[in-house]
Design a protein around this motif. Structure first.
Motif, short mmCIF file in Angstrom:
data_model
loop_
_atom_site.label_atom_id
_atom_site.label_comp_id
_atom_site.label_asym_id
_atom_site.label_seq_id
_atom_site.Cartn_x
_atom_site.Cartn_y
_atom_site.Cartn_z
N VAL A 104 0.82 -1.23 0.00
CA VAL A 104 0.00 0.00 0.00
C VAL A 104 0.85 1.28 0.00
N ILE A 105 1.77 1.39 0.95
CA ILE A 105 2.46 2.68 1.13
C ILE A 105 3.29 3.04 -0.11
N VAL A 106 4.12 2.10 -0.57
CA VAL A 106 4.95 2.43 -1.74
C VAL A 106 4.08 2.55 -3.01
N PRO A 107 3.10 1.67 -3.25
CA PRO A 107 2.21 1.91 -4.39
C PRO A 107 1.54 3.29 -4.34
N ALA A 108 1.14 3.74 -3.14
CA ALA A 108 0.51 5.07 -3.02
C ALA A 108 1.52 6.16 -3.36
N MET A 109 2.76 5.99 -2.90
CA MET A 109 3.80 6.99 -3.21
C MET A 109 4.07 7.02 -4.72
N LEU A 110 4.08 5.86 -5.34
CA LEU A 110 4.30 5.80 -6.79
C LEU A 110 3.14 6.45 -7.55
N MET A 111 1.92 6.19 -7.09
CA MET A 111 0.75 6.84 -7.72
C MET A 111 0.87 8.35 -7.59
N ASN A 112 1.25 8.79 -6.41
CA ASN A 112 1.37 10.22 -6.13
C ASN A 112 2.39 10.86 -7.07
N MET A 113 3.53 10.22 -7.21
CA MET A 113 4.58 10.79 -8.07
C MET A 113 4.19 10.70 -9.54
N PHE A 114 3.54 9.61 -9.91
CA PHE A 114 3.09 9.44 -11.30
C PHE A 114 2.12 10.56 -11.67
N LEU A 115 1.17 10.81 -10.78
CA LEU A 115 0.16 11.84 -11.08
C LEU A 115 0.78 13.23 -11.07
N GLN A 116 1.65 13.49 -10.10
CA GLN A 116 2.36 14.79 -10.09
C GLN A 116 3.10 15.03 -11.40
N SER A 117 3.71 13.97 -11.91
CA SER A 117 4.56 14.10 -13.09
C SER A 117 3.77 14.16 -14.40
N PHE A 118 2.68 13.38 -14.48
CA PHE A 118 2.08 13.16 -15.80
C PHE A 118 0.60 13.52 -15.93
N GLN A 119 -0.09 13.86 -14.84
CA GLN A 119 -1.56 13.98 -14.96
C GLN A 119 -1.98 15.07 -15.95
N HIS A 120 -1.17 16.11 -16.11
CA HIS A 120 -1.57 17.19 -17.01
C HIS A 120 -0.90 17.09 -18.39
N ARG A 121 -0.21 15.96 -18.63
CA ARG A 121 0.44 15.78 -19.94
C ARG A 121 -0.63 15.71 -21.03
N GLN A 122 -0.44 16.49 -22.08
CA GLN A 122 -1.42 16.52 -23.18
C GLN A 122 -1.06 15.48 -24.24
N ASN A 123 -2.05 15.08 -25.02
CA ASN A 123 -1.85 14.16 -26.15
C ASN A 123 -1.14 12.87 -25.72
N CYS A 124 -1.49 12.39 -24.56
CA CYS A 124 -0.83 11.19 -24.03
C CYS A 124 -1.85 10.45 -23.16
N GLU A 125 -1.98 9.14 -23.41
CA GLU A 125 -2.89 8.34 -22.59
C GLU A 125 -2.19 8.01 -21.27
N LYS A 126 -2.87 8.20 -20.14
CA LYS A 126 -2.24 7.98 -18.84
C LYS A 126 -3.09 7.00 -18.03
N MET A 127 -2.44 6.00 -17.45
CA MET A 127 -3.21 4.97 -16.76
C MET A 127 -2.42 4.40 -15.58
N ILE A 128 -3.15 4.05 -14.52
CA ILE A 128 -2.55 3.34 -13.38
C ILE A 128 -3.32 2.04 -13.22
N VAL A 129 -2.60 0.92 -13.21
CA VAL A 129 -3.24 -0.37 -12.95
C VAL A 129 -2.62 -0.92 -11.67
N ASN A 130 -3.41 -0.96 -10.61
CA ASN A 130 -2.94 -1.54 -9.35
C ASN A 130 -3.39 -3.00 -9.32
N ILE A 131 -2.44 -3.90 -9.07
CA ILE A 131 -2.81 -5.32 -9.03
C ILE A 131 -3.28 -5.64 -7.61
#
Ligand code: NAP
Length: 242
Positions: A104-131
């Protein structure tokens, strides 16, 4: 290019998924785990031990490249542990911290950093798949930390998806239950003591009766979801849905 960040890429489902994606020359993979087992031109490994939170905090940024020319960027939080199987009241206190850090903790940190880095990227499909796991919705004796951690991952995913919809970023978030996979995690489950896990014989029978699915087959299901998100019934979904 399509860029995939896959945790737990050294074996089991994560490795099968990374190898299947690398067959397409449009795909690049960053694998994250303690061990590195894949050598490929389009593969980069970032060594991290998710149970060492101080080390993760120090090195997490190394996972993320700018991915400047990406048409698609996907984070797959796949690394997971069941920890020592045993009842609450008979477990070591560290067990709960260990399972939650990795699941949980590290996956949440990775989601946080992923969204900070890429959520506003244009012309790019962005997805998170948590297993995730069906164990996040159905209690199993001896698996309290694991069940609770996967339930937390499901809610983390649902909340993050809601937020992304409110922000209008187009990011898709899923918490995918992969079914029973023939990996080392299942070996560990079969080796547990019936006094600590009452359904152990059922899991030994799954293996004996060929009910476990190969990691390669499950990897294809994960790829199907990544290619066609409309297959999922909701944020919390299962490979059995498609
Ligand atoms: N197998 C099943 O039947 C089943 C069922 C439902 C859900 N799942 C879920 O599916 C996912 C994949 O499971 P699997 O069966 O493929 O497991 P697995 O074969 O045991 O592989 C686990 C992966 O997680 C990584 N990992 C473990 N501890 C780590 C740590 N401290 N730091 C960083 N990485 C770590 C491992 O890499 P290193 O050892 O190299 O670090 C490995 O690549 C997990 O989230 C699991 O909960 C599995």
């Amino acid at each position: 290019m399509n860029n995939y960040i896959i945790t737990g890429a050294s074996r089991g489902l994560g490795k099968a998924l990374a190898e299947a994606l690398l067959e397409d020359e449009q795909n690049c993979v960053v694998g994250v785990s303690r061990n590195s087992t894949i050598t490929h031109d389009r593969y980069r490994h970032q060594q991290l031990d998710f149970s060492d939170i101080a080390g993760v905090e120090h090195n997490l940024h190394k996972v993320f490249s700018p991915f400047d020319d990406a048409q698609k960027i996907v984070l797959v939080n796949n690394a997971g542990v069941i920890g020592e199987i045993g009842y609450v009241g008979q477990s070591k206190n560290e067990h709960f911290e260990f399972v939650f850090d990795v699941n949980v903790i590290v996956p949440a940190m990775l989601m946080n950093m992923f969204l900070q880095s890429f959520q506003h990227r244009q012309n790019c499909e962005k997805m998170i798949v948590n297993i995730s796991s069906g164990a996040g919705q159905r209690a199993k004796d001896g698996w309290a930390a694991y069940c609770a951690s996967k339930a937390a991952l499901d809610m983390l995913s649902q909340t993050a998806q809601l937020e992304q919809e409110q922000l209008g970023t187009g990011v898709r978030v899923f918490s995918l239950s992969p079914g029973l996979i023939d990996t080392e995690m299942q070996e560990q489950i079969r080796e547990s003591d019936a006094a600590q896990f009452s359904s152990v014989q059922q899991f030994r029978d799954y293996k004996a009766n060929g009910a476990l699915v190969s990691p390669e087959e499950v990897a294809q299901k994960v790829i199907q979801l990544m290619e066609k998100p409309s297959l999922a019934r909701g944020v919390v979904c299962s490979v059995r849905d498609f």
